[in-house]
Design an enzyme around this catalytic site. Structure first.
Site, PDB file in Angstrom:
ATOM      1  N   ASP A   1       0.835  -1.196   0.000  1.00 13.02           N
ATOM      2  CA  ASP A   1       0.000   0.000   0.000  1.00 13.02           C
ATOM      3  C   ASP A   1       0.871   1.248   0.000  1.00 13.02           C
ATOM      4  O   ASP A   1       0.659   2.188  -0.768  1.00 13.02           O
ATOM      5  CB  ASP A   1      -0.871  -0.016   1.262  1.00 13.02           C
ATOM      6  CG  ASP A   1      -2.092   0.858   1.106  1.00 13.02           C
ATOM      7  OD1 ASP A   1      -2.602   1.313   2.137  1.00 13.02           O
ATOM      8  OD2 ASP A   1      -2.520   1.093  -0.032  1.00 13.02           O
TER       9      ASP A   1
ATOM     10  N   ASP B   1      -9.140  -0.769   3.366  1.00 13.93           N
ATOM     11  CA  ASP B   1      -8.576  -0.447   4.668  1.00 13.93           C
ATOM     12  C   ASP B   1      -9.457  -0.981   5.776  1.00 13.93           C
ATOM     13  O   ASP B   1      -8.989  -1.586   6.740  1.00 13.93           O
ATOM     14  CB  ASP B   1      -8.416   1.073   4.800  1.00 13.93           C
ATOM     15  CG  ASP B   1      -7.520   1.616   3.718  1.00 13.93           C
ATOM     16  OD1 ASP B   1      -7.781   2.731   3.233  1.00 13.93           O
ATOM     17  OD2 ASP B   1      -6.556   0.923   3.358  1.00 13.93           O
TER      18      ASP B   1
END
Lengths: 209, 458
Positions: free
Chosen positions: B269, B376
């Site tokens: 990420d 997330d």
């Protein structure tokens, strides 16, 4: 809450190391190590409270610098209260939550000869600790703000005393009653420091305007 | 089992995309300031940029170009105000994100603790082919690392594929892909979840009722997520599908692989969002170049946009060619992270390229919110759920991971307010979460257990 957690982490690290490097069958030594662990943890918690105070001080300075009229949207007293509540809640949660989970399950309290009041006294003890942390937060921050180091020392001593008193469990009279007395003292002290007075209290209770 | 595994193919794709970026390229302040300047300048471009929630710099460029109204003086005065607004809105938005993340985690932890199904080992996904039932520690570690490599490469391939599709404007394909994956999530996984919950509590339910309930749930969910719906309902659905996805991961990822994957995905990420050639960053930049919003429906948004009514006549006035573009844009908006608004926004975004000046007034009433990618949510919940499932039944570990993740989120939002561009939400939180999980499980637990057995308090 996070800061309390980190302090707990560090203190359990120390305790863990000491336990692992010592003889597991030596009862008094283990007990001694535990006492050491508890005291060290208390000191570390207060140290982290101080660090948190420093952090909040910086934050308030930043907020004041940025705000239009030179005063920050949240005062240091409010922050002290919130910090105390955070510490208290985290401490209480960590003390109680496994107990609560077990309380749901099948079992009998005190079947092996321990006290039958285990859950009840644990609940009261946790409650008194949460309140105490809140009041200590206010006292501690006030002491740091005005450089009254005796206030800070008093908080640390009180914390050590309360933790020490719990060593007398299961003699609950010895641990719970003094803790509650200490809590009442701390409550009155924090109330006075926050600007309360006997008159305010009377007015509030009698619902006068 | 087999069909389940096969089906998970299409379901994996959305979650890969969801794992990406974090909230706002539209943090509250720039848009507010743009709103002020835009209303003075009456500038279409600023408006469009703000509406698409692009990052600070294009806004500044646009504003600087277009408003020659003695802006330098105003700008310095506005900067102070803007910073104060940053902090003020920043704190509010932190709270606005805490609530859904907490809710998602609560749902996952509650399910894990009560429904046995999700902690039973019943096979693995095809993305993690190596088993962890090996006798030696080294072999197990090796297997988990290999599983992670396979999983991450699948995610990378999917993300790159999506970015390519987006670049070459294959909006219908993306749209179809998304609809398929949310269909599966909303119907199949909900059916399984409901079945397991009913089994746990020994509640009987007949098939007609079940079909009715699941049909309604799924249909309303599809409409809310991909089209229009009340904001709260859409948020609730997004939380629910994140929780379902997280539960699937918790069930089907073997133990060590799960932890290594969590670590690897936060590194991914970080790289994908911040590196200049990272796929997510390219996606963001492409969207900004085209002045299009990025995929609202797979992003959780805490903001409310009120200009739906205003947008409608504009869309109608546009003409048929524009309609297909709008529909395609809607479709595209339905997937993909980083930030952005809810389905109401997708409606209003359609006329953005054409941009009428008259809807300025509405825009100023818009309350800027913060957006967080659903990936997330999913990975936070996976971490906390795994902690709840595997930490020897200890609630302290779960609580510690929960606090750690929230603090990480707080820090990330702080950085967002400082840097004002899209940031990855996973790294800080997951790092804190992992540190706290392992340390609480191994260090704090024996300490607290010993204290509790002697009833000592610290």
């Amino acid at each position: 809450a996070f800061f309390w957690l980190v302090s707990l982490l560090l203190s359990s690290l120390i305790w863990f190391i000491t336990v692992k490097t010592s003889d597991p069958w030596d009862e008094p030594l283990q007990k001694g190590l535990l006492i050491f662990g508890v005291m060290f943890s208390v000191l570390l918690q207060e140290a982290f409270r101080f660090l948190y105070y420093k952090l909040l001080r910086k934050a308030i300075e930043g907020l004041v610098a940025l705000s239009k009229d030179g005063c920050s949207p949240i005062s240091i007293q409010q922050m002290a209260y919130v910090a105390g509540v955070g510490f208290g809640l985290m401490s209480g949660a960590f003390s109680m939550i496994n107990l609560l989970a077990d309380a749901l399950g099948p079992g009998t309290v005190g079947i092996h000869g321990d006290s039958q009041l285990y859950f009840l006294t644990s609940a009261f003890m946790t409650m008194v600790l949460i309140f105490l942390h809140t009041f200590w937060g206010i006292l501690f921050f006030h002491g740091c703000e005005h450089r009254h180091w005796w206030e800070v020392t008093a908080v640390i001593v009180m914390h050590l005393a309360v933790s020490g008193l719990t060593f007398w469990n299961p003699l609950y009279l010895g641990s719970l009653v003094p803790s509650y007395l200490l809590m009442a003292t701390a409550a009155a002290w924090a109330y006075l420091l926050s600007g309360g007075s006997a008159q305010n209290l009377r007015r509030f209770l009698l619902c006068k305007s | 089992m087999i069909t389940f595994m096969n089906n998970s193919d299409s379901e994996e794709e959305p979650c890969n995309e969801r794992t990406s970026l974090m909230s706002a390229e539209s943090p509250p302040v720039p848009s507010y300031q743009d709103g002020l300047q835009a209303s003075e300048a009456g500038e279409a471009q600023a408006h469009r940029k703000r509406r698409t929630g692009s990052s600070r710099s294009p806004n500044n460029v646009a504003d600087g170009d277009t408003s020659d109204l003695g802006v330098p003086v105003r700008e310095s005065a506005l900067e102070n105000e803007e910073e104060e607004l940053t902090l003020k809105y920043g704190a509010k938005h932190v709270i606005m994100l805490f609530v859904p993340v907490t809710l998602c985690m609560i749902v996952v932890v509650a399910t894990i603790k009560s429904v046995r199904f999700y902690t039973e080992k019943n096979g693995q996904l095809i993305y993690t082919p190596f088993s962890e039932d090996t006798p030696s520690v080294g072999q197990r570690l090796l297997n988990s690392v290999l599983n992670t490599i396979i999983m991450i490469s699948v995610i990378v391939v999917m993300t790159v594929f999506l970015v390519l599709l987006y670049k070459y404007r294959c909006y219908k394909f993306i749209h179809g892909w998304l609809i398929l994956s949310s269909l599966m999530l909303l119907f199949l996984f909900t059916y399984i979840y409901l079945g397991e919950v009913l089994k746990t509590y020994n509640v009987a339910m007949d098939y007609p009722t079940l079909i009715l309930v699941i049909w309604n749930f799924g249909a309303v969910g599809m409409i809310c997520i991909h089209w229009k719906g009340p904001l709260q309902l859409q948020q609730a659905y997004l939380i629910m599908i994140s929780a379902l996805m997280a539960l699937v991961f918790i069930k089907y990822l073997p133990e060590w692989s799960a932890w290594v994957i969590l670590g690897a995905i936060s590194v991914y990420d970080l790289m994908a969002v911040l590196c200049p050639k990272g796929p997510l960053r390219m996606l963001v930049e492409t969207a900004q170049e085209r002045n299009e919003p990025i995929f609202p429906a797979l992003i959780y948004s805490s903001a409310m946009i009120w200009t739906v009514g205003m947008a409608k006549p504009e869309t109608a006035a546009r003409g048929p060619s524009q309609q297909t573009w709008d529909a395609a844009e809607d479709g595209r908006e339905n997937h993909r992270s980083p930030s952005h608004a809810d389905c109401q926004v997708s409606e209003t975004r359609s006329p953005v390229p054409t941009h009428p000046i008259t809807s300025f007034e509405e825009l100023e009433e818009e309350e800027r919110g913060v957006k967080l990618g659903l990936g997330d949510f999913i990975f936070y919940s996976v971490l906390v759920g795994k902690a709840a499932a595997t930490a020897s039944g200890d609630w302290n570990t779960t609580l510690a991971c929960f606090v750690a993740i929230l603090i990480g989120l707080c820090l990330t939002l702080l950085l967002l307010a400082v840097f004002k561009k899209a940031l990855p939400a996973l790294p800080i939180s997951i790092t804190f979460g992992l540190i706290f999980y392992f340390s609480t499980d191994n260090l704090v637990r024996p300490f607290m257990d010993t204290l509790a057995s002697h009833q000592l308090y610290i």
